[in-house]
Design an enzyme around this catalytic site. Structure first.
Site, PDB file in Angstrom:
ATOM      1  N   GLU A  15     -86.600 -17.426   5.999  1.00  0.00           N
ATOM      2  CA  GLU A  15     -87.430 -17.512   6.939  1.00  0.00           C
ATOM      3  C   GLU A  15     -87.790 -15.661   7.635  1.00  0.00           C
ATOM      4  O   GLU A  15     -89.467 -16.234   7.296  1.00  0.00           O
ATOM      5  CB  GLU A  15     -87.619 -18.455   8.044  1.00  0.00           C
ATOM      6  N   ALA A  28     -78.860 -18.957  10.153  1.00  0.00           N
ATOM      7  CA  ALA A  28     -78.933 -19.011  12.342  1.00  0.00           C
ATOM      8  C   ALA A  28     -76.983 -18.626  12.066  1.00  0.00           C
ATOM      9  O   ALA A  28     -76.126 -18.677  11.316  1.00  0.00           O
ATOM     10  CB  ALA A  28     -78.603 -20.559  13.073  1.00  0.00           C
ATOM     11  N   GLU A  71     -80.452 -25.894   5.537  1.00  0.00           N
ATOM     12  CA  GLU A  71     -79.618 -26.575   7.120  1.00  0.00           C
ATOM     13  C   GLU A  71     -80.584 -27.907   6.165  1.00  0.00           C
ATOM     14  O   GLU A  71     -79.442 -28.528   7.549  1.00  0.00           O
ATOM     15  CB  GLU A  71     -81.103 -25.926   8.047  1.00  0.00           C
ATOM     16  N   GLY A 103     -82.832 -18.937   7.898  1.00  0.00           N
ATOM     17  CA  GLY A 103     -83.775 -18.321   8.774  1.00  0.00           C
ATOM     18  C   GLY A 103     -83.686 -17.202   8.086  1.00  0.00           C
ATOM     19  O   GLY A 103     -84.823 -16.381   8.164  1.00  0.00           O
TER      20      GLY A 103
END
Length: 201
Positions: free
Chosen positions: A105, A63, A125, A102
């Protein structure tokens, strides 16, 4: 196309490039560009497959930390990745360098994944008290099993390509030109009408 990304065509394969220096973080313009690209390319009859790749050394390193203290802005990553996974054409993630948070992901939401030898795949994270929030808690254990998924999410430590392949998170290693290898594989998958592997379903 929004800032932070670009698309090029290689015949019937479209290549979406994350381009948000220095680490291709998933800032709002990048998320918007990906969402816009998936919609457009899924509807384009001339496109038979899609490759996602990062500009520079990294795929996507997570992110954009600068957004953490700001109000959330659409499109939100879970919705973008759900739409990516639902794409009706093979989507291949071409991973390299930092593929974290992210970015990891995003890779898991693609139907197939290949990677260069410098891959670092993980979910750091947890070090700031967070867990994957865009479907990773579902997709990761379905691919790697619960124990390996728990260890990856709880430790925050990235793994390399050999371990990622062993856990089923990466399908193949690409030595040499990653983009060329990913495009060739995506074209093969489309020609073979390979199944669209939607892990979260």
């Amino acid at each position: 196309m929004s800032a932070g990304a670009g698309i090029r065509r290689d015949g019937d394969v479209a290549v979406f490039r994350f381009d948000n220096p220095p680490v291709n973080a998933l800032a709002q313009p990048v998320r918007a560009a990906l969402a816009e690209a998936v919609e457009a390319l899924d509807a384009d009859a001339a496109v038979r497959a899609i490759v996602l790749i990062g500009a520079g050394r990294n795929f996507v390193a997570g992110a954009d930390l600068r957004e953490f203290d700001a109000p959330p802005r659409e499109p939100f990553l879970p919705a973008v990745l759900s739409r990516l996974e639902a794409c009706g054409k093979p989507v291949v993630a071409a991973l390299s360098g930092a593929t974290l948070g992210g970015g990891a992901e995003t890779a898991l939401a693609c139907h197939y994944r290949c990677a260069a030898g410098d891959l670092q795949f993980g979910f750091p994270e947890v070090n700031v008290g967070l867990l994957p929030g865009a479907g990773g808690t579902v997709r990761l254990p379905r691919l790697a099993g619960w124990q390996a998924a728990f260890e990856l999410m709880a430790s925050g430590k990235p793994i390399g390509i050999d371990q990622a392949i062993g856990l089923g998170l990466v399908d193949r290693r690409v030595d040499g030109d990653l983009e060329a290898g990913a495009v060739a594989w995506a074209r093969e998958l489309a020609a073979a009408q390979a199944p669209l592997r939607r892990v979260s379903e």
